[in-house]
Design an enzyme around this catalytic site. Structure first.
Site, PDB file in Angstrom:
ATOM      1  NE  ARG A  24      -0.222  -0.149   4.994  1.00  0.00           N
ATOM      2  CZ  ARG A  24      -0.528   0.486   6.124  1.00  0.00           C
ATOM      3  NH1 ARG A  24      -1.611   1.230   6.195  1.00  0.00           N
ATOM      4  NH2 ARG A  24       0.220   0.362   7.192  1.00  0.00           N
ATOM      5  CE  LYS A 160       9.841  -3.129   8.997  1.00  0.00           C
ATOM      6  NZ  LYS A 160       8.788  -3.334   9.999  1.00  0.00           N
ATOM      7  CE  LYS A 162       7.577  -1.265   5.509  1.00  0.00           C
ATOM      8  NZ  LYS A 162       6.893  -2.394   6.165  1.00  0.00           N
ATOM      9  CG  ASP A 190       8.553  -5.530   6.278  1.00  0.00           C
ATOM     10  OD1 ASP A 190       8.223  -6.661   5.887  1.00  0.00           O
ATOM     11  OD2 ASP A 190       7.815  -4.803   6.976  1.00  0.00           O
ATOM     12  CD  GLU A 218       9.120  -6.853   9.967  1.00  0.00           C
ATOM     13  OE1 GLU A 218       7.985  -6.592  10.406  1.00  0.00           O
ATOM     14  OE2 GLU A 218      10.069  -6.056  10.024  1.00  0.00           O
ATOM     15  CG  ASP A 243       5.060  -8.155  10.801  1.00  0.00           C
ATOM     16  OD1 ASP A 243       4.237  -8.220  11.734  1.00  0.00           O
ATOM     17  OD2 ASP A 243       5.230  -7.103  10.145  1.00  0.00           O
ATOM     18  CE  LYS A 267       4.460  -4.683  12.596  1.00  0.00           C
ATOM     19  NZ  LYS A 267       4.231  -4.596  11.131  1.00  0.00           N
ATOM     20  CB  CYS A 295       3.831   0.544  15.428  1.00  0.00           C
ATOM     21  SG  CYS A 295       4.998   1.607  14.541  1.00  0.00           S
ATOM     22  CG  ASP A 320       9.670  -1.082  12.734  1.00  0.00           C
ATOM     23  OD1 ASP A 320      10.058   0.037  12.381  1.00  0.00           O
ATOM     24  OD2 ASP A 320       8.851  -1.763  12.079  1.00  0.00           O
ATOM     25  CG  ASP A 322       9.215   3.937  11.871  1.00  0.00           C
ATOM     26  OD1 ASP A 322       8.189   3.292  12.129  1.00  0.00           O
ATOM     27  OD2 ASP A 322       9.808   3.858  10.776  1.00  0.00           O
TER      28      ASP A 322
END
Length: 365
Positions: A24, A160, A162, A190, A218, A243, A267, A295, A320, A322
């Site tokens: 997304r 981290k 993406k 991730d 991840e 995750d 999470k 989160c 993580d 942020d």
């Protein structure tokens, strides 16, 4: 202290820059806030983001679940009857983990206020400060390199990154980031479920062959594919973190028992709040599996609750959190202090939240 009213509102906070993953693109934090009012005047705060691609929860679904399923089982109940209250929340319908998380953290907030103690001390009080990574969104390699350099200039020493939106570009993306920041910066990636197991192993080993020195990956494969996750864990030169495969304590136990991942990411929105997160952390302690606290794209109320948990449990070795520093402003009064990568937990009772700037908070009723 008795719960007399459940009030809901919407929190809207623009991001500094768009947040892009394999799943997304988001331009602002749009969260549901719950306030639990009591006969003493104390208010407990909770928050939940509608993260449909991951949790399946929409804004309307979160609000409906709280109003129709959860509020009826906690109204007029004593906060000191705490274990029964949190159990009622978890049993109030199936799924709806984000709604449950928002109410659960608000209950912990009230319980801490009732007994005049911060939640992190209620939970164990292992430390007062944390160091978080910061997320680098999926973009063209040169843009990601610029974002990484900006993060390092702001003091971050762990990124981290993406990946996964275009597997053919992923190695180029990481190479650009590593070249830009040098060898002393930690890089974890991730994939947000974007790869097949064989594809993941090929890409990850290629990245390590090129000297990218990744700390971990991840969720490289779809959440339901535990066999595929275990395959990547056995064959990848990069350690694997689960995750989206971990929504509940039972999910975590399956990961541990099958050695399907090297680490797990806790999470609150996935597991239904602090109560179940504690159970996951306890199981991880038994199996000796280190955890990350993570989160969704959340403002400070929800992330603050995660900070309280992370400061209490030493099995949580990676952070993580942020979300608040990705926001252009912080409309939440009180709670933890976010000074770029350094997070300092509040010593005020409960979660330490005092209120919300009304410029960003609306539809309160």
């Amino acid at each position: 202290m008795k719960i007399t009213q459940v009030r809901l509102g919407r929190l809207s906070v623009p991001l500094r820059v768009p947040f892009k993953t394999a799943l997304r693109t988001v331009n602002s934090v749009e969260d549901i806030v719950v306030e639990l009012h009591t006969d003493t005047g104390a208010i407990g705060y909770g928050e939940a983001p509608p993260t449909g691609p991951i949790t399946g929860d929409t804004a309307g679904g979160i609000m409906g679940a709280i109003r129709e399923l959860i509020a009826p089982v906690i109204l007029n109940q004593e906060v000191d009857d705490f274990e029964a209250l949190t159990a009622r929340v978890q049993k109030a319908g199936v799924h709806n983990t984000s709604a449950k998380a928002a109410v659960d953290m608000a209950l912990w907030d009230l319980y801490g206020q009732l007994h005049h103690i911060p939640v992190h001390k209620l939970l164990g009080g292992a430390r007062r400060t944390l160091v978080t990574d910061i997320t680098i969104s999926v973009n063209p390699p040169e843009e990601m390199a610029r974002d990484a350099l900006d993060a390092v200039a702001r003091g971050y020493d762990c990124l981290k990154v993406k990946v996964g939106a275009d597997p053919a570009l992923d190695t180029a993306r990481l190479a650009a980031v590593r070249k830009a920041v040098g060898d002393d910066v930690c890089i974890r990636i991730d994939a947000n479920q974007a790869w097949t197991p064989r594809q993941a192993v090929r890409i990850l080993n290629e990245m390590q062959d090129k000297g990218l020195a990744l700390e971990l990956v991840e969720q490289p494969v779809p959440a339901a594919d535990l066999e595929g996750l275990a395959y990547v864990t056995r064959n990848s030169w990069v350690p694997v973190m689960a995750d989206e495969s971990v929504f509940s304590p039972a999910d975590a136990m399956k990961i541990f028992q099958n050695r399907a991942a090297d680490y797990i990411n806790i999470k609150l929105m996935k597991c239904g709040g602090i109560t179940n997160a504690l159970r996951i952390a306890a199981a991880a302690e038994v199996y000796g599996v280190e955890c990350m606290i993570g989160c969704m794209l959340e403002a400070k109320i929800a992330v603050n609750a995660a900070v309280e948990l992370a400061c209490a449990r030493s099995i949580i070795t990676r952070v993580d959190l942020d979300g608040p520093v990705l926001c252009s402003v912080d409309p939440i009064q009180g709670g933890a202090r976010f000074d770029e990568r350094l997070i300092t937990v509040s010593d005020d009772p409960g979660l330490g939240i005092h209120g919300i700037d009304p410029s960003y908070f609306f539809e309160k009723k």
